[in-house]
Design a protein around this motif. Structure first.
Motif, short mmCIF file in Angstrom:
data_model
loop_
_atom_site.label_atom_id
_atom_site.label_comp_id
_atom_site.label_asym_id
_atom_site.label_seq_id
_atom_site.Cartn_x
_atom_site.Cartn_y
_atom_site.Cartn_z
N SER A 1 -15.01 73.81 107.00
CA SER A 1 -15.65 72.59 107.51
C SER A 1 -14.72 71.37 107.53
O SER A 1 -15.04 70.37 108.17
CB SER A 1 -16.88 72.25 106.65
OG SER A 1 -16.47 71.91 105.33
N LEU B 1 -22.59 81.71 105.23
CA LEU B 1 -22.81 80.55 104.37
C LEU B 1 -22.28 79.38 105.17
O LEU B 1 -21.10 79.36 105.54
CB LEU B 1 -22.01 80.70 103.07
CG LEU B 1 -21.79 79.40 102.27
CD1 LEU B 1 -23.10 78.87 101.70
CD2 LEU B 1 -20.78 79.64 101.14
N LEU C 1 -13.98 83.20 103.73
CA LEU C 1 -13.70 81.97 104.48
C LEU C 1 -13.26 82.34 105.89
O LEU C 1 -12.32 83.13 106.07
CB LEU C 1 -12.58 81.18 103.82
CG LEU C 1 -12.85 80.59 102.43
CD1 LEU C 1 -11.59 79.88 101.92
CD2 LEU C 1 -14.03 79.64 102.44
N ALA D 1 -23.36 65.43 103.07
CA ALA D 1 -22.26 64.46 102.91
C ALA D 1 -21.20 64.57 104.01
O ALA D 1 -20.58 63.57 104.38
CB ALA D 1 -21.62 64.65 101.53
N LYS E 1 -24.99 77.27 94.37
CA LYS E 1 -23.57 77.51 94.63
C LYS E 1 -22.72 76.57 93.79
O LYS E 1 -22.35 75.48 94.24
CB LYS E 1 -23.25 77.32 96.12
CG LYS E 1 -21.80 77.70 96.45
CD LYS E 1 -21.49 77.53 97.93
CE LYS E 1 -21.27 76.09 98.32
NZ LYS E 1 -20.03 75.50 97.77
N PRO F 1 -21.58 75.57 104.99
CA PRO F 1 -21.49 74.30 104.29
C PRO F 1 -21.23 73.17 105.28
O PRO F 1 -20.98 73.43 106.47
CB PRO F 1 -20.28 74.50 103.38
CG PRO F 1 -19.40 75.43 104.15
CD PRO F 1 -20.28 76.26 105.05
N ASN G 1 -25.65 75.11 103.00
CA ASN G 1 -25.40 74.44 101.71
C ASN G 1 -25.25 72.94 101.82
O ASN G 1 -24.60 72.42 102.73
CB ASN G 1 -24.11 74.98 101.09
CG ASN G 1 -23.81 74.33 99.73
OD1 ASN G 1 -24.35 74.78 98.73
ND2 ASN G 1 -23.00 73.30 99.71
N SER G 2 -25.86 72.25 100.86
CA SER G 2 -25.52 70.85 100.63
C SER G 2 -25.33 70.67 99.13
O SER G 2 -26.14 71.16 98.33
CB SER G 2 -26.64 69.94 101.14
OG SER G 2 -26.38 68.59 100.76
N SER G 3 -24.28 69.97 98.76
CA SER G 3 -24.00 69.73 97.34
C SER G 3 -24.28 68.27 97.00
O SER G 3 -25.35 67.93 96.50
CB SER G 3 -22.55 70.11 97.01
OG SER G 3 -22.27 71.44 97.41
N ARG G 4 -23.34 67.37 97.34
CA ARG G 4 -23.52 65.96 96.96
C ARG G 4 -24.78 65.35 97.54
O ARG G 4 -25.42 64.50 96.89
CB ARG G 4 -22.29 65.15 97.43
CG ARG G 4 -21.03 65.46 96.65
CD ARG G 4 -19.80 64.93 97.35
NE ARG G 4 -19.54 65.62 98.61
CZ ARG G 4 -18.55 65.35 99.45
NH1 ARG G 4 -17.71 64.37 99.15
NH2 ARG G 4 -18.38 66.03 100.56
N VAL H 1 -17.97 82.36 105.69
CA VAL H 1 -18.14 80.91 105.57
C VAL H 1 -17.74 80.28 106.89
O VAL H 1 -16.60 80.47 107.35
CB VAL H 1 -17.25 80.31 104.46
CG1 VAL H 1 -17.44 78.80 104.39
CG2 VAL H 1 -17.54 80.95 103.11
#
Ligand SMILES: O=C(O)c1cc(=O)[nH]c(=O)n1[C@@H]1O[C@H](COP(=O)(O)O)[C@@H](O)[C@H]1O
Length: 267
Positions: free
Chosen positions: A143, A203, A139, A209, A59, A205, A230-233, A181
């Motif tokens: 979060s 989804l 959306l 983090a 993503k 998120p 989802n995880s990004s950082r 989302v």
């Protein structure tokens, strides 16, 4: 085949519902990629090498690519992820009036799914919804702390704004291409929205983090086994503070594997 059918196959194949967020903040890129022609692409390529076995999807958030080099980096990233057999969800949160929306939706020729913003209503999303083969992820309950400012407001009908969005999205889902989302930082809302729209994949998120609730993300995020957390950082910068070099990317691979294992405990 719909996007969510393809995603379901990918989830079964690698036994993972992890979405790896590719948000390559230029100020946090490791030394080893900074001198590359396209540092964000050099970074993403190594992240993909390290994480693809655990990634149900990638993503990229458009915010990290909106300049001329960024678009080039994104195009290379999408092609590389596809080469590894991993779908790409562009997190662009689009939503605009007709002719603009039609133009925005052309990006779906290059990616498999997109996030969209329902604030302008159904006609603004129609050019996206018309793409039966793509995933259109609306959306619903975000979060961030300010997500409650508008989304939790109660309408005259007694429902909240996010409940209204969930109902609309369910009605827009005539081609089985719509998801929602819903942030992992709002576990009660996650549960309520899952009850309201049992068939829509989410989804989710906000784990990693942002410290969201992984168990709730899995318990309520999936519709018939299909959904993404989802995880990004928490994945791509897991190697920060370490020795650098290849170790940086090994740490990202380990973080993706760990999140997969954590989430699978609740599936
Ligand atoms: O649409 C999103 O993906 C999204 C919605 C939301 O409610 N909250 C949220 O964090 N996101 C995105 O998910 C990613 C979260 O990143 P991390 O907090 O680093 O895991 C970012 O790209 C956010 O823009």
């Amino acid at each position: 085949m719909t996007f969510f059918e393809e995603l379901g196959e990918r989830i079964s194949e690698i036994d993972s519902i992890v979405s790896v967020g590719l948000d390559p903040d230029p100020s946090r890129l490791p030394e080893s990629v900074r001198d590359a022609d396209l540092p964000r692409w050099a970074f993403n390529r190594r992240i993909i090498d390290a994480t693809h076995e655990h990634a149900a999807c990638y993503k990229p958030n458009a915010a990290f690519y909106e300049d001329s080099d960024g678009w080039r980096a994104l195009r290379e990233t999408v092609a590389y992820a596809h080469g590894k057999g991993v779908p790409v969800l562009l997190d662009a949160k689009r939503g605009d009036i007709g002719n603009t929306a039609r133009q925005y939706a052309t990006v779906l020729d290059e990616v498999d799914a997109i996030t969209v913003n329902p604030y302008l209503g159904g006609d603004a999303l129609q050019p996206f919804l018309d793409r039966e083969d793509k995933g259109i992820i609306v959306l619903c309950r975000t979060s961030n702390a300010g997500g409650s400012d508008l989304q939790d407001l109660e309408l005259a009908s007694g429902e909240t704004v996010y409940e209204r969005v969930a109902d609309l999205a369910d009605a827009w889902n005539t081609d089985d291409n719509v998801g929602l989302v819903v942030g992992a930082t709002a576990p009660e809302e996650l549960e309520a929205i899952r009850e309201q729209v049992p068939d829509l994949p989410f989804l989710v998120p906000g784990v990693g983090a942002q410290g969201g609730d992984k168990e709730a993300a899995v318990e309520y995020g999936l519709a018939d086994g299909v959904g993404l957390v989802n995880s990004s950082r928490g994945i791509i910068f897991a190697g920060e503070g370490g020795p650098g070099g290849e170790e940086f990317f090994r740490a990202a691979g380990a973080a993706a594997r760990e999140l997969k294992t954590d989430l699978n405990r609740y599936r």
